[in-house]
Design an enzyme around this catalytic site. Structure first.
Site, mmCIF file in Angstrom:
data_model
loop_
_atom_site.group_PDB
_atom_site.id
_atom_site.type_symbol
_atom_site.label_atom_id
_atom_site.label_comp_id
_atom_site.label_asym_id
_atom_site.label_seq_id
_atom_site.Cartn_x
_atom_site.Cartn_y
_atom_site.Cartn_z
ATOM 1 N N GLU A 122 0.855 -1.177 0.000
ATOM 2 C CA GLU A 122 0.000 0.000 0.000
ATOM 3 C C GLU A 122 0.899 1.238 0.000
ATOM 4 O O GLU A 122 1.868 1.258 0.761
ATOM 5 C CB GLU A 122 -0.916 0.056 1.233
ATOM 6 C CG GLU A 122 -1.935 1.186 1.125
ATOM 7 C CD GLU A 122 -2.942 1.220 2.286
ATOM 8 O OE1 GLU A 122 -2.793 0.431 3.243
ATOM 9 O OE2 GLU A 122 -3.850 2.044 2.210
ATOM 10 N N GLY A 254 2.734 2.318 10.910
ATOM 11 C CA GLY A 254 2.466 1.508 12.096
ATOM 12 C C GLY A 254 2.297 0.031 11.777
ATOM 13 O O GLY A 254 2.932 -0.827 12.382
ATOM 14 N N ALA A 255 1.413 -0.250 10.823
ATOM 15 C CA ALA A 255 1.151 -1.645 10.483
ATOM 16 C C ALA A 255 0.350 -1.684 9.196
ATOM 17 O O ALA A 255 -0.115 -0.646 8.709
ATOM 18 C CB ALA A 255 0.368 -2.329 11.594
ATOM 19 N N MET A 256 0.184 -2.892 8.653
ATOM 20 C CA MET A 256 -0.474 -3.014 7.353
ATOM 21 C C MET A 256 -1.366 -4.250 7.324
ATOM 22 O O MET A 256 -0.953 -5.338 7.718
ATOM 23 C CB MET A 256 0.617 -3.072 6.273
ATOM 24 C CG MET A 256 0.076 -3.196 4.876
ATOM 25 S SD MET A 256 -0.988 -1.790 4.432
ATOM 26 C CE MET A 256 -2.134 -2.575 3.331
ATOM 27 N N HIS A 290 -7.265 -2.449 14.792
ATOM 28 C CA HIS A 290 -7.429 -1.690 13.551
ATOM 29 C C HIS A 290 -7.103 -2.560 12.329
ATOM 30 O O HIS A 290 -7.913 -2.659 11.397
ATOM 31 C CB HIS A 290 -6.518 -0.454 13.590
ATOM 32 C CG HIS A 290 -6.573 0.398 12.374
ATOM 33 N ND1 HIS A 290 -7.362 1.526 12.300
ATOM 34 C CD2 HIS A 290 -5.955 0.306 11.172
ATOM 35 C CE1 HIS A 290 -7.223 2.078 11.112
ATOM 36 N NE2 HIS A 290 -6.363 1.348 10.406
ATOM 37 N N GLU A 291 -5.960 -3.193 12.351
ATOM 38 C CA GLU A 291 -5.568 -4.002 11.183
ATOM 39 C C GLU A 291 -6.519 -5.178 11.014
ATOM 40 O O GLU A 291 -6.905 -5.526 9.906
ATOM 41 C CB GLU A 291 -4.112 -4.490 11.304
ATOM 42 C CG GLU A 291 -3.073 -3.401 11.538
ATOM 43 C CD GLU A 291 -3.162 -2.229 10.588
ATOM 44 O OE1 GLU A 291 -3.576 -2.413 9.437
ATOM 45 O OE2 GLU A 291 -2.833 -1.092 11.013
#
Ligand code: 0A1
Ligand code: ZN
Length: 850
Positions: A122, A254-256, A290-291
């Site tokens: 992304e 942060g993260a994906m 969230h992820e």
């Protein structure tokens, strides 16, 4: 590298791709400097498209060979992609390319971190892995084979085969390329299982580098809680046999949420009481949620194009906030989110980088992963829920999942679902997505003969490219308090739709005190000329916990502003009011800790600027220090008691109760340090057995100008733990006094552990520098110069992280001419750098253009 002419992409130009992708097969032959990627992709002409040009994105790829239906072809290749003549019927495209993961420092595409292969696709990273229509509306199933010698080789979906030197994966859910992921390395897992509501057994793994396996348990619990919560609250189940999370040290964000294979910045997943603070734990829990929540809001339903980013991000941030509120405390979560919104989103929305929640153009999409898209985007969902009510919200969400599962959707689709589920016309609400800027709501009131009248006037300042604004629908939650503090009118949602509107409340025996914008029901700035007596009244009586806190906050803001502009003394109303709240031990310690907080110095600068005064960062810093000292003295009898009550004797748990008490303990210790010179902090540092206490005591000592020995001891204790050493770097810069901030940061860049190519380490120093308001804005300009110098150095290595850090300069037009000249010179210096990335060029151009 800079394009000849960076192109601007417009929302209005959207057209569908000329082909659909039926399936994708990828084979990776891993090698650090020469990984071969072979793709076999079935394309069919897209009947919905007018243009059938066969263009595949591709950047930094070495094309080895290509064929169509088995026949070699020679495509026309540029540095952006390729075009090729193709049949007017379904065909199989095959290509072999070579990439250099070890040489990829931008951390986008396939790269290496500590010897481990990983990916970040992304928004547009897949085009650095192979030639592909790298756009979110092209969705396909993926089958992946990884050939390599690594012990663990992962991709999306379910494992289908594995053996000596290879692993195969198949993801049955069609997805856009940005959700593709691959990880290969000598990793260790922390395994668990989860059974979904409908009885599906899911294998869960958190994969980490050897040595980190003791830091996975909390993340795993957070994952299981998230899975249960999404089933209970949104009726959403997980849809694969495996859910993998991998921790990576070098990561831009942060993260994906890659399908079935979430990749996390290790700082956002690894946790232990000894090395992580309570805030880290809460953040990790929220990011894991969230992820995970993206699996439905983002993956099953994705975005048609990148302009629709808020469709997945606003909604998912809203969902993770609901989750945290449910797991912890609703008011505390809300207050923290509003502090964050005012601290990060408001400056963005009120400066040169202001853009709508759904932007209409961009040069580099990576520059639009912003507080506006994420956090203001989430506020829009919250307002929608407030306007339609909880039941209708649930109904609309069910319809959204039913109607759009498998789609690449738009904001129009999203709003249509609400319109259909509720019968409401949302055309005016839609302005929230297209109009940038923070609306101001000015309040005036009147009372006569039992009727109270509230007049609300809205206006939104001009923002880049948008000179005039239309009125928006603003849900303003209002309650009224009678003279004795009783609530005489319960919370009512006033729908402000006109530029100016009047609302009346009847049957009131006396003039009430209004509590306006309860729960922060809309992301606006309230302009209400109230007396400090009225604010103090709300601070002691408001039944809405958010507004009660906000009354204290606005008293603090007001007293600081008059201290700065008029040299006034700290207000007694504020000091007494807060002390009274702090004495009330029926209140949650976490809430009381928040009551002790002061508005940030940058927020004060914005308020001064808004009111027509040029902010002086040094004066703001001094006033804040003076008020803190006054607070300590004012509460000197109460502080030891409060601090004592906040102690936790039970074994460490990062839950709401214990972390709330530690937050109060830390806030009171910081005030006590102003009275005892650091004696208690030194004692607490010596006996601290968790990172929250250790760091809070160390912070107090540094602020008191002491703690040199402790700082060294801290380094010696933690030198092998990179996440703790990030804190060590950051703390010194964020707590440095304004005179020395730049020097402290500069000295730290010379430290042997300052690995500037690691985004976490770079941000530890320079993020902290930008956040230290008075230090960053020191009149000498040395901090500006230092930051610019390092941004110029980082840009060729990692443009994405460089571009994000440029926002440190976004507020420059607030300050005096001298500072503007100094910052302007640094912006020019960055802009003049040869080969500047497109990312940074866009940011500097926008900031400079103010
Ligand atoms: N979608 C992720 C955030 C993210 C965005 C871009 C990235 O690389 C450019 C990485 C992660 C999220 O919302 O968590
Ligand atoms: Zn997200």
């Amino acid at each position: 590298m800079r394009d000849a002419a960076p192109t601007t992409i417009y929302l209005k130009d959207y057209t569908p791709f000329g082909f659909t992708v039926d399936d994708v097969h990828l084979t990776f032959d891993l090698s650090p400097n020469a990984t071969r990627v072979t793709s076999r992709i079935t394309f069919s002409p897209n009947p919905d498209a007018a243009d059938h040009t066969f263009f595949l994105h591709g950047e930094e790829l070495k094309l080895i060979r290509a064929s169509i239906d088995g026949q070699p072809v020679l495509p026309n290749v540029t540095d952006k992609g390729l075009t090729c003549d193709v049949p007017n019927a379904p065909f199989v495209w095959e290509a072999e390319v070579e990439v250099d993961p070890a040489g990829n420092t931008a951390l986008e595409g396939l790269y290496m971190s500590n010897g481990m292969y990983c990916t970040q696709c992304e928004a547009e990273g897949f085009r650095k892995i192979t030639y592909y229509p790298d756009r979110p509306d092209v969705m396909s199933t993926f089958t992946v084979r990884i050939n390599g010698t690594e012990k663990v080789m992962l991709s999306n979906g379910n494992p289908t085969d594995q053996g000596d030197g290879f692993a195969e994966w198949h993801d049955p859910w069609p997805k856009p390329a940005y959700l593709f992921a691959l990880v290969a390395g000598d990793l260790i897992n922390h395994p668990d299982r989860f059974t979904t509501k409908s009885g599906k057994d899911v294998e869960l793994n958190i994969w980490v580098r050897p040595g980190d396996e003791g830091k996975c348990a909390f993340g795993m619990e957070a994952l299981k809680k998230s899975m249960t919560w999404d089933e209970d609250v949104y009726g959403r189940e997980y849809d694969l046999d495996v859910f993998n999370i991998v921790a990576v040290d070098d990561f831009n964000m942060g993260a994906m949420e890659n399908k079935g294979l979430n990749i996390f910045n290790s700082s956002c997943v690894l946790a232990s009481p000894e090395t992580s603070t309570d805030d880290n734990f809460e953040r990790i829990e929220a990011i894991i949620a969230h992820e995970y929540f993206h699996n439905w809001t983002g993956n099953r339903i994705t975005c048609r194009d990148w302009f629709q980013l808020c469709l997945k991000e606003g909604l998912t941030v809203f969902r993770d906030a609901q989750f945290t509120a449910d797991m912890r405390s609703e008011p505390v979560k809300r207050i923290r989110d509003v502090i964050d919104l005012r601290g990060r989103q408001f400056p963005e929305d009120n400066g040169p980088l202001s853009h709508p929640v759904r932007p209409e153009s961009f040069v580099e999409i990576n520059n639009f992963y912003t507080a506006t898209v994420y956090e203001k985007g989430a506020e829009l969902i919250g307002m929608l829920k407030t306007l339609v009510g909880d039941e209708a919200y649930a109904k609309a969400l069910d319809l959204y999942f039913d109607r759009h599962d498998g789609d690449a959707a738009t904001i129009e689709d999203w709003l249509q679902v609400f319109a259909d589920a509720t019968g409401r016309d949302l055309s005016q609400f839609k302005r929230w997505y297209s109009q940038a800027g923070t609306p101001r709501v000015a309040v005036s009131e009147d009372y006569s003969e039992g009727t109270y009248t509230l007049t609300l006037k809205q206006s939104t300042p001009a923002t880049p490219g948008q000179d005039t604004k239309q009125p928006q629908v603003i849900p303003v939650a209002v309650g009224l308090l009678g003279p004795n503090g009783d609530e005489v009118a319960e919370t009512r949602i006033l729908e402000l739709t006109e530029a100016e509107q009047t609302f009346t409340f009847d049957g009131l025996a006396a003039k009430p005190t209004p509590s306006i914008l309860r729960g922060f029901s809309a992301p606006v700035i309230l302009e209400h000329d109230t007396s400090s007596a009225q604010r103090a009244f709300l601070l002691s009586h408001d039944t809405d916990p958010f507004n009660r806190w906000d009354a204290g906050r606005s008293l603090a803001r007001e007293t600081l502003l008059t201290m700065i502009t008029d040299g006034a003394a700290p207000s007694g109303a504020y000091l007494d009011g807060v002390q009274a709240v702090l004495r009330d031990d029926t209140l949650d310690p976490a809430y009381r800790a928040l009551m002790l907080g002061l508005p940030g110095q940058s927020e004060l600068a914005a308020a001064l600027h808004d009111g027509g005064t040029t902010p002086d960062p040094q004066a703001i810093w001094s006033a804040t220090e003076t008020l803190r000292q006054a607070q300590a003295q004012h509460m000197q009898d109460l502080l030891p008691r409060l601090h004592g009550e906040a102690q936790v004797s039970a074994p460490y748990l990062p839950d709401a109760d214990q972390s709330g008490r530690r937050a109060l303990g830390s806030a009171t210790l910081s005030l006590i340090t102003r009275l005892d010179g650091g004696a208690l902090a030194a004692a607490e540092y010596a006996k601290a057995d968790n990172m929250t206490l250790q760091l809070s005591a160390l912070g107090c000592l540094i602020r008191a100008g002491k703690g040199e020995a402790e700082l060294q001891a801290f380094y010696d204790q933690w030198k092998d733990d990179r996440l703790v050493i990030d804190k060590w770097f950051g703390l010194q810069v964020s707590l440095a006094d304004p005179e020395h901030t730049a020097t402290v940061a500069q000295t730290l860049t010379q430290h042997a552990d300052f690995n500037w190519k690691n985004p976490n380490r770079f941000r530890a120093v320079f993020g902290a520098l930008a956040m230290n308001h008075a230090g960053f804005h020191h009149a000498s300009g040395t901090a500006y110069e230092l930051l610019a110098e390092w941004l110029i150095q980082l840009d060729p290595v990692n443009p994405q992280t460089t571009a994000r850090m440029c926002s440190a300069f976004q507020t420059w037009r607030r300050y005096d001419e001298g500072r503007q000249t100094l910052i302007g010179a640094q912006l020019d210096r960055i802009a003049a750098t040869p080969q500047l990335s497109r990312d940074v060029t866009e940011m500097i151009t926008r900031i400079r253009g103010a």
